[in-house]
Each structure stands twice: as structure tokens, then as C-alpha cells.
Design a protein around this motif. Structure first.
Motif, PDB file in Angstrom:
ATOM      1  N   TYR A 126      31.154 -27.890  21.195  1.00 46.07           N
ATOM      2  CA  TYR A 126      31.510 -26.392  21.452  1.00 46.07           C
ATOM      3  C   TYR A 126      30.046 -25.574  20.906  1.00 46.07           C
ATOM      4  CZ  TYR A 126      31.906 -25.963  16.147  1.00 46.07           C
ATOM      5  OH  TYR A 126      31.610 -25.928  14.910  1.00 46.07           O
ATOM      6  N   LEU A 127      30.173 -24.331  21.498  1.00 42.25           N
ATOM      7  CA  LEU A 127      29.186 -23.254  21.241  1.00 42.25           C
ATOM      8  C   LEU A 127      29.756 -22.412  20.466  1.00 42.25           C
ATOM      9  CD1 LEU A 127      27.625 -22.891  24.904  1.00 42.25           C
ATOM     10  CD2 LEU A 127      26.918 -24.374  23.156  1.00 42.25           C
ATOM     11  N   ILE A 128      28.853 -21.470  19.581  1.00 41.10           N
ATOM     12  CA  ILE A 128      29.054 -20.160  19.140  1.00 41.10           C
ATOM     13  C   ILE A 128      28.621 -19.289  20.408  1.00 41.10           C
ATOM     14  CG2 ILE A 128      28.777 -18.479  17.449  1.00 41.10           C
ATOM     15  CD1 ILE A 128      30.335 -20.814  16.451  1.00 41.10           C
ATOM     16  N   TYR A 129      29.559 -18.500  20.864  1.00 43.43           N
ATOM     17  CA  TYR A 129      29.080 -17.657  21.959  1.00 43.43           C
ATOM     18  C   TYR A 129      29.822 -16.327  21.890  1.00 43.43           C
ATOM     19  CZ  TYR A 129      27.843 -16.428  26.779  1.00 43.43           C
ATOM     20  OH  TYR A 129      27.421 -15.665  27.887  1.00 43.43           O
ATOM     21  N   GLY A 130      29.258 -15.197  21.421  1.00 40.37           N
ATOM     22  CA  GLY A 130      29.943 -14.068  21.016  1.00 40.37           C
ATOM     23  C   GLY A 130      30.447 -13.828  19.800  1.00 40.37           C
ATOM     24  N   HIS A 131      31.421 -12.775  19.861  1.00 39.72           N
ATOM     25  CA  HIS A 131      32.206 -12.114  18.598  1.00 39.72           C
ATOM     26  C   HIS A 131      33.187 -11.416  18.863  1.00 39.72           C
ATOM     27  CE1 HIS A 131      30.898  -8.081  18.803  1.00 39.72           C
ATOM     28  NE2 HIS A 131      29.427  -8.516  19.290  1.00 39.72           N
ATOM     29  N   HIS A 132      34.040 -11.294  17.877  1.00 37.89           N
ATOM     30  CA  HIS A 132      35.345 -10.482  18.168  1.00 37.89           C
ATOM     31  C   HIS A 132      35.320  -9.065  17.564  1.00 37.89           C
ATOM     32  CE1 HIS A 132      37.151 -14.244  19.436  1.00 37.89           C
ATOM     33  NE2 HIS A 132      36.835 -14.749  18.453  1.00 37.89           N
ATOM     34  N   ALA A 133      34.225  -8.684  17.128  1.00 41.44           N
ATOM     35  CA  ALA A 133      34.066  -7.302  16.254  1.00 41.44           C
ATOM     36  C   ALA A 133      34.177  -6.218  17.366  1.00 41.44           C
ATOM     37  CB  ALA A 133      32.843  -7.130  15.480  1.00 41.44           C
ATOM     38  N   LYS A 134      35.102  -5.119  17.135  1.00 43.07           N
ATOM     39  CA  LYS A 134      35.291  -4.249  17.989  1.00 43.07           C
ATOM     40  C   LYS A 134      34.372  -2.756  17.866  1.00 43.07           C
ATOM     41  CE  LYS A 134      38.736  -6.160  19.747  1.00 43.07           C
ATOM     42  NZ  LYS A 134      38.447  -7.553  20.639  1.00 43.07           N
ATOM     43  N   SER A 135      33.802  -2.940  16.809  1.00 40.80           N
ATOM     44  CA  SER A 135      32.651  -1.739  16.433  1.00 40.80           C
ATOM     45  C   SER A 135      31.336  -2.435  15.491  1.00 40.80           C
ATOM     46  CB  SER A 135      33.349  -0.532  15.652  1.00 40.80           C
ATOM     47  OG  SER A 135      33.763  -1.116  14.339  1.00 40.80           O
ATOM     48  N   ARG A 136      30.488  -1.497  15.544  1.00 42.53           N
ATOM     49  CA  ARG A 136      29.261  -1.826  14.735  1.00 42.53           C
ATOM     50  C   ARG A 136      29.660  -1.935  13.257  1.00 42.53           C
ATOM     51  NH1 ARG A 136      25.012  -3.385  16.995  1.00 42.53           N
ATOM     52  NH2 ARG A 136      25.399  -2.255  18.918  1.00 42.53           N
ATOM     53  N   ALA A 137      30.404  -1.070  12.813  1.00 43.66           N
ATOM     54  CA  ALA A 137      30.949  -1.140  11.608  1.00 43.66           C
ATOM     55  C   ALA A 137      31.567  -2.301  11.029  1.00 43.66           C
ATOM     56  CB  ALA A 137      31.511   0.091  11.128  1.00 43.66           C
ATOM     57  N   GLU A 138      32.566  -2.656  11.863  1.00 47.84           N
ATOM     58  CA  GLU A 138      33.199  -3.914  11.661  1.00 47.84           C
ATOM     59  C   GLU A 138      32.454  -5.142  11.940  1.00 47.84           C
ATOM     60  OE1 GLU A 138      37.759  -4.920  12.715  1.00 47.84           O
ATOM     61  OE2 GLU A 138      36.455  -5.320  14.751  1.00 47.84           O
ATOM     62  N   LEU A 139      31.524  -4.963  12.753  1.00 46.61           N
ATOM     63  CA  LEU A 139      30.276  -6.328  12.853  1.00 46.61           C
ATOM     64  C   LEU A 139      29.501  -6.267  11.587  1.00 46.61           C
ATOM     65  CD1 LEU A 139      28.665  -8.227  14.863  1.00 46.61           C
ATOM     66  CD2 LEU A 139      26.962  -6.153  14.683  1.00 46.61           C
ATOM     67  N   ALA A 140      29.219  -5.478  10.921  1.00 46.01           N
ATOM     68  CA  ALA A 140      28.430  -5.132   9.698  1.00 46.01           C
ATOM     69  C   ALA A 140      29.310  -5.454   8.485  1.00 46.01           C
ATOM     70  CB  ALA A 140      27.883  -3.926   9.451  1.00 46.01           C
ATOM     71  N   ASP A 141      30.385  -5.210   8.731  1.00 48.05           N
ATOM     72  CA  ASP A 141      31.345  -5.689   7.666  1.00 48.05           C
ATOM     73  C   ASP A 141      31.668  -7.182   7.291  1.00 48.05           C
ATOM     74  OD1 ASP A 141      33.018  -4.989   5.212  1.00 48.05           O
ATOM     75  OD2 ASP A 141      34.626  -5.147   6.767  1.00 48.05           O
ATOM     76  N   TRP A 142      31.786  -7.606   8.391  1.00 49.63           N
ATOM     77  CA  TRP A 142      32.348  -9.127   8.924  1.00 49.63           C
ATOM     78  C   TRP A 142      31.113 -10.008   8.587  1.00 49.63           C
ATOM     79  CZ3 TRP A 142      35.744  -9.367  13.501  1.00 49.63           C
ATOM     80  CH2 TRP A 142      36.994  -8.938  13.398  1.00 49.63           C
ATOM     81  N   ILE A 143      29.838  -9.443   8.866  1.00 47.74           N
ATOM     82  CA  ILE A 143      28.667 -10.227   8.439  1.00 47.74           C
ATOM     83  C   ILE A 143      28.469 -10.205   7.118  1.00 47.74           C
ATOM     84  CG2 ILE A 143      26.114 -10.256   9.113  1.00 47.74           C
ATOM     85  CD1 ILE A 143      26.604  -9.562  11.789  1.00 47.74           C
ATOM     86  N   ASN A 144      28.077  -9.024   6.489  1.00 50.22           N
ATOM     87  CA  ASN A 144      27.919  -8.682   5.027  1.00 50.22           C
ATOM     88  C   ASN A 144      28.998  -9.581   4.068  1.00 50.22           C
ATOM     89  OD1 ASN A 144      25.395  -7.291   5.431  1.00 50.22           O
ATOM     90  ND2 ASN A 144      26.657  -5.487   5.892  1.00 50.22           N
ATOM     91  N   GLN A 145      30.053 -10.006   4.802  1.00 50.35           N
ATOM     92  CA  GLN A 145      30.978 -10.547   3.772  1.00 50.35           C
ATOM     93  C   GLN A 145      31.048 -12.005   4.257  1.00 50.35           C
ATOM     94  OE1 GLN A 145      35.057  -8.792   3.330  1.00 50.35           O
ATOM     95  NE2 GLN A 145      34.367  -6.856   3.888  1.00 50.35           N
ATOM     96  N   GLY A 146      30.434 -12.458   5.253  1.00 52.34           N
ATOM     97  CA  GLY A 146      30.396 -13.923   5.676  1.00 52.34           C
ATOM     98  C   GLY A 146      31.917 -14.210   6.061  1.00 52.34           C
ATOM     99  N   GLN A 147      32.426 -13.313   6.831  1.00 54.49           N
ATOM    100  CA  GLN A 147      33.829 -13.583   7.492  1.00 54.49           C
ATOM    101  C   GLN A 147      33.521 -14.337   8.942  1.00 54.49           C
ATOM    102  OE1 GLN A 147      36.796 -13.075   6.274  1.00 54.49           O
ATOM    103  NE2 GLN A 147      35.993 -11.977   4.372  1.00 54.49           N
ATOM    104  N   TRP A 148      32.939 -15.653   8.836  1.00 53.78           N
ATOM    105  CA  TRP A 148      32.432 -16.342  10.058  1.00 53.78           C
ATOM    106  C   TRP A 148      33.673 -16.450  11.114  1.00 53.78           C
ATOM    107  CZ3 TRP A 148      28.272 -14.263   9.801  1.00 53.78           C
ATOM    108  CH2 TRP A 148      27.613 -14.122   8.864  1.00 53.78           C
ATOM    109  N   GLU A 149      34.708 -17.232  10.595  1.00 50.88           N
ATOM    110  CA  GLU A 149      35.871 -17.674  11.065  1.00 50.88           C
ATOM    111  C   GLU A 149      36.198 -16.738  11.868  1.00 50.88           C
ATOM    112  OE1 GLU A 149      36.781 -20.585  12.026  1.00 50.88           O
ATOM    113  OE2 GLU A 149      35.180 -21.318  10.884  1.00 50.88           O
ATOM    114  N   LYS A 150      36.545 -15.250  11.255  1.00 52.72           N
ATOM    115  CA  LYS A 150      37.073 -14.010  12.017  1.00 52.72           C
ATOM    116  C   LYS A 150      35.910 -13.474  13.082  1.00 52.72           C
ATOM    117  CE  LYS A 150      39.422 -11.232   9.129  1.00 52.72           C
ATOM    118  NZ  LYS A 150      39.606 -10.047   8.241  1.00 52.72           N
TER     119      LYS A 150
END
Length: 322
Positions: A126-150
Motif C-alpha cells: 500500500y501507499l500513503i496517498y493524501g490525507h483526511h484533514a478538512k482545514s489547514r488548522a486541522e492538518l496542523a493539529d493532527w501533524i503536531n499531535q502525531g495523529q497519523w492513523e487519523k
């Protein structure tokens, strides 16, 4: 008499690499974990070298700047494309690449849109391809918290698949994949996550680039809609994977050759080609050049037509920025 420019590859050691470039293609590799074959490259981090003809001994960057007529007298100051073969013995870091504007401002080089042809993939790859965040704030929050599965999208992949990866797309090849990559000539990668691996050479974890990744990621993720087209030429088949306007930097084809096929490019264009399986020949101006798996070459702009013969599979590309 004009002839194809055959090239000697440059090999890169990687923490995630293996030895499949040796076992699959017969390349003579340096010791260690070799992850990348820079097959058609004028990038200063790993230029390939011309093996034949009047330009023999020049690296591709020198050939491009000293003999622009071979490349249709292009406007671009740097050779715009880079062809690699990647051996992901282990998973690559989760990463994202900038577009031209961001890369020029911050890295002083081209951005990096790329694509992969999957030469071979282990079962359940499998590949990692794209993400599930709906906004840049949500993207930043999940990255900074290490919420990789989400955050991360996982996409199954198999031998023969083609994946287009525009700049701004979070992505990663995962273990067990051998791929040919066509990309803009750039070596800028922003890592979001690297599985907390330690580089044995340095004893340190590899650097992450969280803020840059947040800055350049396209939000929300948009799946590119490919318009893959196939054309039968006798027993042979030509597959068109990407063209402008979807891909503004390159066009990519697969040539499945079974017998003789006449090829050509538009006036002023030049074609990059990699033989990924089989063998055969290419005839140019009554000269015949043997081809075998693992060879890489450029058909200069002065060659308007050629004849391919044999049983082989070739991935070909052209810059669309001339």
C-alpha cells in the motif's frame, strides 16, 4: 549521424533501501542499502553520465548546457526532469513536496510534482496517498499531535499501477515496492513522519520539516482524475498516463513493444526512455542499437523518428515546459 544518448546511472544509499536494483536489473551497486537509481538525471546531487557518441563523458547537466540543440534549444536553464527507480525495502518517510513558487523562494530549486509506475509490489502493498484533514488548522493539529492513523490515507497498490503525485500531496512508498519515478528535477522533500528511525551512520533521527509540510500541503486533499488512454499498434500497445493540462510539467507513456513499432516526437521535443523489462532494439538513421532491461536513454530533438523492435516494456516521458 545522430544517435540516442545512453546514460550511466547514479546510485543513492537510503535508510529504507535494499539490493533489488542489483537482483532485478543487474546493476553494479555500491555496498549498503541502495534505495535509488538516478537513471536520467542532471541534478547536482546525482548526475548521470553520457556513455556514447560525441557527448560521451559529459554528465547530463553539462550536455544540456553545452549542447542545447540536442534538447530543442530549451528555455529552461536546468534540465527539467529526473527519472529514478526506487527500491523500498522498508517504508519511506511520510512526506510532501513544494510547488515551484515555494521551492524557488525557500530552496532555490524547482518544485516537485512526480508520478510512479509500480514495477513490482509485494502482496498487500500500500501507499500513503493524501490525507483526511478538512482545514489547514486541522492538518496542523493532527501533524503536531502525531495523529497519523487519523490523518493519513492508505491506498492498496499492485504491480502495473500508475500514481500521479502533484506537489502538495502527502505521500509515501511503503515497503515491498519497486517503482519507476518520473519527477521534476528537484531534491526537496519535507518529512512529516519517519517512524522514529535512527540513521545508523549518524546515530540520529532524520530531520523532520513539520512547518514546511503544513505550509505546502494541499487542503483538502483532491484526488487527481487520470484520463489513461491505450492505443493498439499491431501486437504492441501504447498507454498514455498523464498529459497536460492535468500534468503541467511532463507527459508519461508506457510502450509495450511486441514486434516493430515506429515512434516519433513533435519537432523540438526530446524523449526520456527506460527499459523496465525484456529486450530488443531501436533503429535510428539506419543504425541499430540493442536494448535490454535496465537501460536508460534520451532520444534527442534532432531524431524525428525511430523504430523499436523486440519484446520489451519501456516507460517514456517528455518535458512539457520547453
Amino acid at each position: 549521424m545522430m544517435e540516442p544518448l545512453f546514460l550511466k546511472s547514479y546510485f543513492q544509499a537510503k535508510i529504507w533501501g535494499g539490493r533489488k536494483l542489483e537482483t532485478e536489473f543487474g546493476y553494479e551497486l555500491p555496498a549498503g542499502k541502495i534505495g535509488e537509481c538516478w537513471a536520467i538525471s542532471a541534478h547536482p546531487h546525482g548526475p548521470s553520465t553520457v556513455l556514447n557518441g560525441p557527448l560521451a563523458g559529459l554528465n547530463l547537466a553539462e550536455a544540456y548546457t553545452q549542447h542545447p540543440e540536442y534538447f530543442g534549444n530549451p528555455k529552461s536553464k536546468v534540465f527539467p526532469l529526473l527519472t529514478k527507480i526506487l527500491d523500498a525495502e522498508a517504508s519511506l518517510s511520510v512526506q510532501v513536496h513544494p510547488d515551484n513558487d515555494y521551492a524557488e523562494a525557500h530552496e532555490h530549486e524547482l518544485g516537485k510534482t512526480e508520478c510512479w509506475y509500480i514495477i513490482k509490489a509485494d502482496p498487500d502493498s500500500y501507499l500513503i496517498y493524501g490525507h483526511h484533514a478538512k482545514s489547514r488548522a486541522e492538518l496542523a493539529d493532527w501533524i503536531n499531535q502525531g495523529q497519523w492513523e487519523k490523518l493519513l490515507r492508505k491506498v492498496p497498490v499492485k504491480t502495473g499501477d500508475f500514481i500521479y503525485v502533484p506537489s502538495g500531496t502527502i505521500h509515501a512508498l511503503n515497503k515491498g515496492i519497486l517503482a519507476l519515478e518520473t519527477q521534476q528535477s528537484s531534491d526537496t522533500t519535507y518529512r512529516l513522519y519517519d517512524y522514529d528511525r535512527v540513521d545508523q551512520a549518524t546515530g540520529q533521527k532524520r530531520a523532520l520539516h513539520l512547518q514546511q509540510s503544513i505550509d505546502v500541503t494541499t487542503v483538502p486533499f483532491k484526488q487527481p482524475r487520470l484520463n489513461i488512454q491505450k492505443k493498439q499498434l499491431g501486437a504492441s500497445e501504447i498507454t498514455s498516463y498523464v498529459q497536460p493540462p492535468l500534468s503541467p510539467f511532463f507527459s508519461v507513456w508506457q510502450w509495450d513493444i511486441h514486434g516493430e513499432v515506429i515512434g516519433q516526437h513533435e519537432q523540438g521535443a526530446y524523449t526520456l526512455a527506460s527499459v523496465i523489462s525484456g529486450n530488443g532494439s531501436i533503429k535510428v538513421d539506419q543504425q541499430v542499437f540493442p536494448l535490454q532491461k535496465g537501460q536508460h536513454f534520451i532520444l534527442p530533438a534532432q531524431i524525428s523518428q525511430w523504430i523499436l523492435d523486440g519484446n520489451m516494456q519501456i516507460i517514456a516521458s517528455e518535458s512539457t515546459e520547453n
